[in-house]
Design a protein around this motif. Structure first.
Motif, PDB file in Angstrom:
ATOM      1  N   LEU A 128       0.864  -1.179   0.000  1.00 35.10           N
ATOM      2  CA  LEU A 128       0.000   0.000   0.000  1.00 35.10           C
ATOM      3  C   LEU A 128       0.898   1.225   0.000  1.00 35.10           C
ATOM      4  O   LEU A 128       1.783   1.346   0.857  1.00 35.10           O
ATOM      5  N   GLU A 129       0.678   2.130  -0.956  1.00 35.34           N
ATOM      6  CA  GLU A 129       1.457   3.361  -1.029  1.00 35.34           C
ATOM      7  C   GLU A 129       0.579   4.549  -0.655  1.00 35.34           C
ATOM      8  O   GLU A 129      -0.541   4.681  -1.153  1.00 35.34           O
ATOM      9  N   ALA A 130       1.095   5.399   0.220  1.00 30.35           N
ATOM     10  CA  ALA A 130       0.420   6.631   0.624  1.00 30.35           C
ATOM     11  C   ALA A 130       1.266   7.805   0.153  1.00 30.35           C
ATOM     12  O   ALA A 130       2.417   7.952   0.569  1.00 30.35           O
ATOM     13  N   VAL A 131       0.683   8.633  -0.720  1.00 28.36           N
ATOM     14  CA  VAL A 131       1.406   9.753  -1.320  1.00 28.36           C
ATOM     15  C   VAL A 131       0.611  11.033  -1.101  1.00 28.36           C
ATOM     16  O   VAL A 131      -0.541  11.124  -1.547  1.00 28.36           O
ATOM     17  N   PRO A 132       1.146  12.028  -0.397  1.00 30.69           N
ATOM     18  CA  PRO A 132       0.429  13.305  -0.252  1.00 30.69           C
ATOM     19  C   PRO A 132       0.078  13.885  -1.619  1.00 30.69           C
ATOM     20  O   PRO A 132       0.930  13.955  -2.514  1.00 30.69           O
ATOM     21  N   ALA A 133      -1.173  14.280  -1.804  1.00 30.20           N
ATOM     22  CA  ALA A 133      -1.634  14.774  -3.099  1.00 30.20           C
ATOM     23  C   ALA A 133      -0.921  16.058  -3.514  1.00 30.20           C
ATOM     24  O   ALA A 133      -0.776  16.336  -4.707  1.00 30.20           O
ATOM     25  N   ALA A 134      -0.484  16.857  -2.555  1.00 33.58           N
ATOM     26  CA  ALA A 134       0.212  18.106  -2.858  1.00 33.58           C
ATOM     27  C   ALA A 134       1.710  17.907  -3.026  1.00 33.58           C
ATOM     28  O   ALA A 134       2.448  18.869  -3.209  1.00 33.58           O
ATOM     29  N   GLY A 135       2.161  16.663  -2.945  1.00 37.04           N
ATOM     30  CA  GLY A 135       3.589  16.375  -3.044  1.00 37.04           C
ATOM     31  C   GLY A 135       4.192  16.119  -1.682  1.00 37.04           C
ATOM     32  O   GLY A 135       3.796  16.734  -0.693  1.00 37.04           O
ATOM     33  N   GLY A 136       5.130  15.213  -1.637  1.00 40.90           N
ATOM     34  CA  GLY A 136       5.774  14.883  -0.369  1.00 40.90           C
ATOM     35  C   GLY A 136       6.288  13.467  -0.402  1.00 40.90           C
ATOM     36  O   GLY A 136       6.211  12.774  -1.423  1.00 40.90           O
ATOM     37  N   ALA A 137       6.807  13.017   0.716  1.00 40.46           N
ATOM     38  CA  ALA A 137       7.439  11.705   0.791  1.00 40.46           C
ATOM     39  C   ALA A 137       6.421  10.581   0.733  1.00 40.46           C
ATOM     40  O   ALA A 137       5.385  10.618   1.407  1.00 40.46           O
ATOM     41  N   LEU A 138       6.715   9.582  -0.065  1.00 40.02           N
ATOM     42  CA  LEU A 138       5.886   8.391  -0.171  1.00 40.02           C
ATOM     43  C   LEU A 138       6.154   7.475   1.016  1.00 40.02           C
ATOM     44  O   LEU A 138       7.292   7.321   1.456  1.00 40.02           O
ATOM     45  N   VAL A 139       5.093   6.879   1.536  1.00 40.65           N
ATOM     46  CA  VAL A 139       5.204   5.867   2.585  1.00 40.65           C
ATOM     47  C   VAL A 139       4.600   4.585   2.028  1.00 40.65           C
ATOM     48  O   VAL A 139       3.535   4.602   1.413  1.00 40.65           O
ATOM     49  N   ARG A 140       5.287   3.484   2.265  1.00 42.08           N
ATOM     50  CA  ARG A 140       4.846   2.211   1.691  1.00 42.08           C
ATOM     51  C   ARG A 140       4.647   1.210   2.830  1.00 42.08           C
ATOM     52  O   ARG A 140       5.584   0.916   3.572  1.00 42.08           O
ATOM     53  N   GLY A 141       3.416   0.735   3.005  1.00 39.48           N
ATOM     54  CA  GLY A 141       3.111  -0.227   4.053  1.00 39.48           C
ATOM     55  C   GLY A 141       2.077  -1.221   3.587  1.00 39.48           C
ATOM     56  O   GLY A 141       2.048  -1.597   2.414  1.00 39.48           O
ATOM     57  N   MET A 142       1.198  -1.650   4.516  1.00 39.80           N
ATOM     58  CA  MET A 142       0.182  -2.638   4.157  1.00 39.80           C
ATOM     59  C   MET A 142      -1.204  -2.295   4.706  1.00 39.80           C
ATOM     60  O   MET A 142      -2.193  -2.834   4.231  1.00 39.80           O
ATOM     61  N   PHE A 143      -1.287  -1.384   5.708  1.00 37.27           N
ATOM     62  CA  PHE A 143      -2.585  -1.094   6.330  1.00 37.27           C
ATOM     63  C   PHE A 143      -2.643   0.372   6.727  1.00 37.27           C
ATOM     64  O   PHE A 143      -1.691   0.901   7.304  1.00 37.27           O
ATOM     65  N   CYS A 144      -3.764   1.009   6.421  1.00 36.43           N
ATOM     66  CA  CYS A 144      -3.933   2.441   6.685  1.00 36.43           C
ATOM     67  C   CYS A 144      -5.277   2.685   7.362  1.00 36.43           C
ATOM     68  O   CYS A 144      -6.268   2.006   7.078  1.00 36.43           O
ATOM     69  N   GLY A 145      -5.301   3.663   8.261  1.00 38.55           N
ATOM     70  CA  GLY A 145      -6.552   4.025   8.916  1.00 38.55           C
ATOM     71  C   GLY A 145      -6.582   5.501   9.244  1.00 38.55           C
ATOM     72  O   GLY A 145      -5.550   6.160   9.341  1.00 38.55           O
ATOM     73  N   ALA A 146      -7.795   6.040   9.413  1.00 37.27           N
ATOM     74  CA  ALA A 146      -7.966   7.447   9.783  1.00 37.27           C
ATOM     75  C   ALA A 146      -9.269   7.584  10.560  1.00 37.27           C
ATOM     76  O   ALA A 146     -10.046   6.641  10.688  1.00 37.27           O
ATOM     77  N   GLY A 147      -9.509   8.789  11.076  1.00 33.35           N
ATOM     78  CA  GLY A 147     -10.701   9.012  11.878  1.00 33.35           C
ATOM     79  C   GLY A 147     -10.545   8.388  13.246  1.00 33.35           C
ATOM     80  O   GLY A 147      -9.572   8.652  13.962  1.00 33.35           O
ATOM     81  N   VAL A 148     -11.479   7.518  13.625  1.00 30.48           N
ATOM     82  CA  VAL A 148     -11.420   6.887  14.937  1.00 30.48           C
ATOM     83  C   VAL A 148     -10.169   6.029  15.075  1.00 30.48           C
ATOM     84  O   VAL A 148      -9.636   5.860  16.173  1.00 30.48           O
ATOM     85  N   PHE A 149      -9.656   5.510  13.967  1.00 30.55           N
ATOM     86  CA  PHE A 149      -8.454   4.686  14.027  1.00 30.55           C
ATOM     87  C   PHE A 149      -7.241   5.535  14.438  1.00 30.55           C
ATOM     88  O   PHE A 149      -6.429   5.114  15.267  1.00 30.55           O
ATOM     89  N   THR A 150      -7.120   6.739  13.878  1.00 41.46           N
ATOM     90  CA  THR A 150      -6.054   7.656  14.288  1.00 41.46           C
ATOM     91  C   THR A 150      -6.219   8.048  15.753  1.00 41.46           C
ATOM     92  O   THR A 150      -5.248   8.064  16.526  1.00 41.46           O
ATOM     93  N   TYR A 151      -7.438   8.350  16.136  1.00 43.64           N
ATOM     94  CA  TYR A 151      -7.722   8.749  17.510  1.00 43.64           C
ATOM     95  C   TYR A 151      -7.347   7.629  18.484  1.00 43.64           C
ATOM     96  O   TYR A 151      -6.713   7.862  19.531  1.00 43.64           O
ATOM     97  N   ALA A 152      -7.696   6.385  18.129  1.00 44.36           N
ATOM     98  CA  ALA A 152      -7.382   5.250  18.990  1.00 44.36           C
ATOM     99  C   ALA A 152      -5.880   5.017  19.070  1.00 44.36           C
ATOM    100  O   ALA A 152      -5.352   4.675  20.129  1.00 44.36           O
ATOM    101  N   THR A 153      -5.179   5.211  17.945  1.00 44.57           N
ATOM    102  CA  THR A 153      -3.725   5.040  17.954  1.00 44.57           C
ATOM    103  C   THR A 153      -3.068   6.074  18.859  1.00 44.57           C
ATOM    104  O   THR A 153      -2.134   5.763  19.613  1.00 44.57           O
ATOM    105  N   ARG A 154      -3.570   7.317  18.800  1.00 47.51           N
ATOM    106  CA  ARG A 154      -3.040   8.356  19.688  1.00 47.51           C
ATOM    107  C   ARG A 154      -3.312   8.023  21.144  1.00 47.51           C
ATOM    108  O   ARG A 154      -2.439   8.157  22.003  1.00 47.51           O
ATOM    109  N   MET A 155      -4.514   7.575  21.426  1.00 44.54           N
ATOM    110  CA  MET A 155      -4.861   7.228  22.798  1.00 44.54           C
ATOM    111  C   MET A 155      -3.980   6.086  23.294  1.00 44.54           C
ATOM    112  O   MET A 155      -3.521   6.093  24.440  1.00 44.54           O
TER     113      MET A 155
END
Length: 308
Positions: A128-155
């Motif tokens: 899985l590749e994550a690339v900022p739409a405005a340009g920036g460093a590519l990150v390559r992994g296998m699983f992505c989450g946002a919203g409650v998933f980001t909040y839970a990771t921070r917690m």
């Protein structure tokens, strides 16, 4: 097949010491490196490529696999080695799908035996590749989450680990707590403005969203699978609007291995997904900033994983 090992001695299971590196020092057919930080990975991988490494073992968790996948082109160009996982991290989600050889020195010796016998199994997945739409460093992994998933990771990072709960259990505890709050209409910081569009479609206006998940894996944990199994495209995704409706029913469906189809729930399979969001997203356990125009998630190069 020449074997190289990237060992993260700071992984949760290694506790500051790489037993694999100590064992590899006495094995003439194994090259092992324990880089101190990410900046050293390209150099390590270039050295492995120059030495003819064909199998790269990763001693670490999902975050270590992410860092290696991201740095692989800098060392190996387009001719990537097969990966073999020796899971020792806080979270080891990837190995649940593609398999591995077990932890520590026993895992390393099992891998060497399978390579000598030619009996290792091969599984192929796209990164899985994550690339900022405005340009920036590519990150390559296998699983992505946002919203409650980001909040839970921070917690999980802020308070569960301090209470003696490891990261994977911490995220689960934080997710459960947030889901419980959402049942009572208190989503809070878990809800963020978001918009998603599959490859070739135009992004709609952003609206409050509760959750985004995306992966190129084909199996998660304990049978949980909220993504469609039909269709084409190696990137599976799920977006849940806020406030989440019929959440208990949707979770029950996901635990039974099928997505919930109802108002506010969108899922699919695609080659790329454009995501507008203003809050960080998570790739394999680490938070990343999306930039002002959001991020593009896409199915990247094929990766060969060896397993016992």
């Amino acid at each position: 097949m020449k074997l190289g090992v990237v060992s993260n001695r700071y992984s949760d299971g290694n506790d500051g010491f790489s037993a694999i590196a100590a064992a590899a020092a006495g094995l003439p057919d194994v090259l092992c490196e324990t880089p101190n930080d990410l900046s050293a990975l390209p150099r390590v991988l270039k050295d492995f490529a120059a030495a003819g490494v064909e199998v790269l073992a990763v001693d670490g968790g999902d975050g270590t696999v992410r860092d290696v996948l991201t740095a692989l082109p800098a060392g190996f160009g387009d001719a990537w080695p097969a990966l073999a996982l020796l899971p020792s991290g806080k979270t080891n989600l990837i190995v649940r799908d593609v398999g591995g050889f077990g932890r520590g020195v026993e895992g390393l010796l099992r891998l060497r035996k399978r390579l000598a016998e030619g009996t290792a199994r091969t599984t192929t997945r796209r990164a899985l590749e994550a690339v900022p739409a405005a340009g920036g460093a590519l990150v390559r992994g296998m699983f992505c989450g946002a919203g409650v998933f980001t909040y839970a990771t921070r917690m999980a990072g802020n308070w569960t680990y301090n209470r003696g709960i490891k990261q994977n259990a911490g995220v689960a505890v934080a997710m459960a707590r947030t889901l419980w709050d959402s049942r009572r209409g208190r989503e809070g910081e878990a809800c963020i403005p978001m918009a998603t569009a599959e490859e070739g479609a135009v992004l709609p206006a952003a609206s409050p969203h509760f959750l985004l998940l995306a992966t190129t894996l084909e199996k998660l944990m304990l049978g949980f699978w909220p993504f469609p199994r039909q269709g084409t495209g190696d990137l599976r995704w799920l977006a849940v609007a806020a406030p989440p409706r019929k959440l208990a029913r949707a979770l029950w469906a996901a635990w039974r291995g099928r997505p919930f189809a109802g108002p506010g729930y969108r899922s699919g399979r695609t080659g790329a997904l454009s995501v507008f969001l203003s809050a960080p997203y998570v790739v394999d356990g680490e938070l990343f900033a999306p930039g002002e125009k959001g991020v593009v998630l896409r199915a990247g190069p094929r990766v060969r994983f060896l397993s016992d």
